[in-house]
Design a protein around this motif. Structure first.
Motif, PDB file in Angstrom:
ATOM      1  N   GLU A 273       0.821  -1.217   0.000  1.00 31.83           N
ATOM      2  CA  GLU A 273       0.000   0.000   0.000  1.00 31.83           C
ATOM      3  C   GLU A 273       0.855   1.267   0.000  1.00 31.83           C
TER       4      GLU A 273
ATOM      5  N   GLY B   5       5.537   5.800  -4.877  1.00 34.76           N
ATOM      6  CA  GLY B   5       5.290   5.810  -6.321  1.00 34.76           C
ATOM      7  C   GLY B   5       5.837   4.609  -7.057  1.00 34.76           C
TER       8      GLY B   5
ATOM      9  N   LYS C 234       3.091  -1.304  -9.153  1.00 38.29           N
ATOM     10  CA  LYS C 234       2.553  -2.419  -8.384  1.00 38.29           C
ATOM     11  C   LYS C 234       3.422  -3.661  -8.557  1.00 38.29           C
TER      12      LYS C 234
ATOM     13  N   VAL D 140       3.426   1.851  -3.077  1.00 42.20           N
ATOM     14  CA  VAL D 140       2.754   2.266  -4.309  1.00 42.20           C
ATOM     15  C   VAL D 140       2.253   3.700  -4.200  1.00 42.20           C
ATOM     16  N   HIS D 141       1.584   4.031  -3.088  1.00 41.71           N
ATOM     17  CA  HIS D 141       0.909   5.324  -2.993  1.00 41.71           C
ATOM     18  C   HIS D 141       1.769   6.437  -2.405  1.00 41.71           C
ATOM     19  N   VAL D 142       2.814   6.083  -1.684  1.00 39.95           N
ATOM     20  CA  VAL D 142       3.696   7.107  -1.099  1.00 39.95           C
ATOM     21  C   VAL D 142       5.004   7.223  -1.881  1.00 39.95           C
TER      22      VAL D 142
END
Length: 278
Positions: A136, A143, A146, A139-141
């Motif tokens: 999580e 970059g 996946k 990917v979102h922090v």
């Protein structure tokens, strides 16, 4: 609002002299750090540093300020004065002249991403699988794609002995298994510094050894800087380069593990270790 009084960069004041490091800029540095909760002064002009690659354990009675140090480093709490630096960079605030100013959020995030933490309570997302918990933030922090995040997560799950639980919900795991996933999740952010806050205190005694074994292996095989708060004295003795004894927000003694646990010089340290070790 933090006190508008800058620390003295040339002298050592407060509860402990700065520790010099042999390999350049410290990974963590506290300069005259003050933390209050109302009228209760938890840290009073605290000075200490952790060299890059060191494993430093904080010991001492409950309420002595150990966990507050970790919470400041995770920006879960804000200091009332002084400076905290990560690899020489101001962390949340800095002084410009005689003014205390907040670091811009974008700059703060860059520094903050160098630090990972494993908590007493595992803080996993219960609605996600083990793998989803680990990928999580990368990917979102960070970059990451996946694909790259999953590849890294699978390597870490193997490292902590949880490959077979990749697709399990965290609610299906034991406490020890959840803590191993939490360790993998922290490492997935590739932190330079890993904070460990009583990571075995919520576990049944028979599974403590498994989690400590994972951390010993990380200490043995990586150069990550570790700052630990623990009551597992044998673990602290095996893993640490340095041990700091805290009492009332001050460092009362500092030594290598062998000296600290076999021949402490301060009466307060002797009393504490006698109570803890029996």
């Amino acid at each position: 609002m933090p006190d508008p009084v800058p620390p003295d960069p040339t002298t050592s004041r407060g509860s402990h002299a700065m520790t010099t490091t042999s390999n350049g800029t410290p990974a963590i540095e506290f300069r005259d750090v003050v933390k209050r909760f109302g009228d209760n002064v938890v840290l009073d002009k605290l000075n200490f540093s952790v060299a890059k690659g060191d494993r430093v354990t904080l010991i001492g009675p409950s309420g002595s300020g150990k966990t507050t140090i970790l919470r400041l480093l995770m920006t879960l709490e804000e200091a009332n004065g002084g400076l905290i630096l990560i690899d020489g960079d101001p962390y949340t605030h800095e002084y410009k002249g005689d003014r205390w100013v907040e670091i811009p959020e974008k700059r703060r995030r860059v520094v903050r991403n160098r630090v990972g933490m494993v908590f007493q309570q595992f803080n996993l997302f219960p609605n996600m699988s083990v793998l989803e918990n680990i990928i999580e933030a990368p990917v979102h922090v960070l970059g990451l794609s996946k694909k790259d995040a999953v590849e890294r997560a699978e390597q870490l799950l193997e490292q902590v002995g949880m490959s077979d639980k990749r697709d399990a919900r965290c609610t299906q795991l034991s406490g020890g298994q959840q803590q191993r996933v939490a360790i993998a999740r922290a490492l997935a952010m590739d932190p330079e510094i890993l904070l460990l806050d009583e990571v075995t205190s919520a576990l049944d005694p028979e599974i403590v050894a498994d989690v400590l074994g994972v951390l010993r292996e990380i200490a043995r095989t990586t150069d990550i800087t570790m700052l630990l708060v623990t009551h597992e004295m044998q673990f602290a003795r095996e893993v640490s380069n340095r041990v700091l004894m805290f009492d009332h927000g001050q460092i009362v003694e500092e030594a290598d593990p062998e000296t600290m646990f076999t021949n402490p010089s301060h009466e307060r340290t002797q009393e504490f270790l006698k109570a803890v070790l029996g």
